[in-house]
Design an enzyme around this catalytic site. Structure first.
Site, PDB file in Angstrom:
ATOM      1  N   CYS A 212      68.880  16.483  64.957  1.00  0.00           N
ATOM      2  CA  CYS A 212      69.244  15.976  66.287  1.00  0.00           C
ATOM      3  C   CYS A 212      70.754  15.751  66.401  1.00  0.00           C
ATOM      4  CB  CYS A 212      68.526  14.660  66.574  1.00  0.00           C
ATOM      5  SG  CYS A 212      66.765  14.703  66.210  1.00  0.00           S
TER       6      CYS A 212
ATOM      7  N   ASP B 112      65.482  20.784  72.545  1.00  0.00           N
ATOM      8  CA  ASP B 112      66.193  19.823  73.373  1.00  0.00           C
ATOM      9  C   ASP B 112      67.580  20.350  73.747  1.00  0.00           C
ATOM     10  OD1 ASP B 112      64.097  18.119  73.388  1.00  0.00           O
ATOM     11  OD2 ASP B 112      64.793  16.892  71.732  1.00  0.00           O
TER      12      ASP B 112
ATOM     13  N   CYS C 118      66.108  13.521  72.185  1.00  0.00           N
ATOM     14  CA  CYS C 118      65.397  12.321  71.753  1.00  0.00           C
ATOM     15  C   CYS C 118      66.371  11.151  71.565  1.00  0.00           C
ATOM     16  CB  CYS C 118      64.701  12.618  70.436  1.00  0.00           C
ATOM     17  SG  CYS C 118      65.904  12.872  69.119  1.00  0.00           S
TER      18      CYS C 118
ATOM     19  N   CYS D  81      63.953  21.922  68.103  1.00  0.00           N
ATOM     20  CA  CYS D  81      63.046  21.181  68.983  1.00  0.00           C
ATOM     21  C   CYS D  81      63.135  21.605  70.444  1.00  0.00           C
ATOM     22  CB  CYS D  81      63.328  19.695  68.892  1.00  0.00           C
ATOM     23  SG  CYS D  81      65.006  19.310  69.443  1.00  0.00           S
TER      24      CYS D  81
HETATM   25 FE1  FES Z   1      65.223  17.203  69.654  1.00  0.00          FE
HETATM   26 FE2  FES Z   1      65.935  15.038  68.417  1.00  0.00          FE
HETATM   27  S1  FES Z   1      63.960  15.869  68.468  1.00  0.00           S
HETATM   28  S2  FES Z   1      67.184  16.342  69.546  1.00  0.00           S
END
Ligand code: FES
Length: 145
Positions: A103, A35, A59, A33
């Site tokens: 995640c 992140d 998230c 993702c």
């Molecule tokens: Fe990226 Fe959860 S969607 S860490």
């Protein structure tokens, strides 16, 4: 969709922040993702994790799993902390929805990256610890918090 424990750690995350002059810092990105997570470890001379803090651009599930992961490694030895897998973190949170399992990898990988940084600074090897694949070194990528 989320367990009560996940909601608790999401709305009231433990150990958010940073540690000045940390023994080890690990920053990783989630390939799925994009992140980002950074973990700071304060490790004493006996190899015990006295303090741990995290910051994330992740998230809610990343926040909750990181919060729980920091709780699980605090007070542990470096070797015990290595055994805190994302699976163990998810179990401690009574589970995560399947689409959110990736995640939970952020915290585990960031802890490993921070342990790697600690070992490099100390000039030691930690048995069972592999060089983190997705460690983001400062300077290579700009991270704004
Ligand atoms: Fe990226 Fe959860 S969607 S860490």
């Amino acid at each position: 969709m989320y367990t009560q424990k996940v909601m608790d750690h999401f709305t009231n995350p433990r150990n958010v922040g940073e540690i000045e002059n940390a023994s080890g810092v690990g920053t990783v990105g989630n390939a799925k993702c994009g992140d980002i997570m950074r973990i700071y470890l304060d490790i004493d001379d006996n190899g015990i994790i006295n303090d741990v803090k995290f910051k994330t651009f992740g998230c809610g599930a990343a926040v909750a799993t990181s919060s729980m992961a920091t709780e699980l490694v605090k007070g542990k030895s470096v070797n015990e902390a290595l055994k805190v897998t994302n699976k163990a973190v998810m179990e401690a949170l009574d589970g995560l929805p399947p689409v959110k399992v990736h995640c939970s990898l952020l915290a585990e990988e960031a802890i490993h990256a921070a342990l790697w940084d600690y070992a490099e600074k100390k000039g030691i090897q930690i048995e069972g610890l592999e060089k983190p694949k997705s460690d983001i070194h400062e300077g290579e990528e700009q991270i704004e918090y």
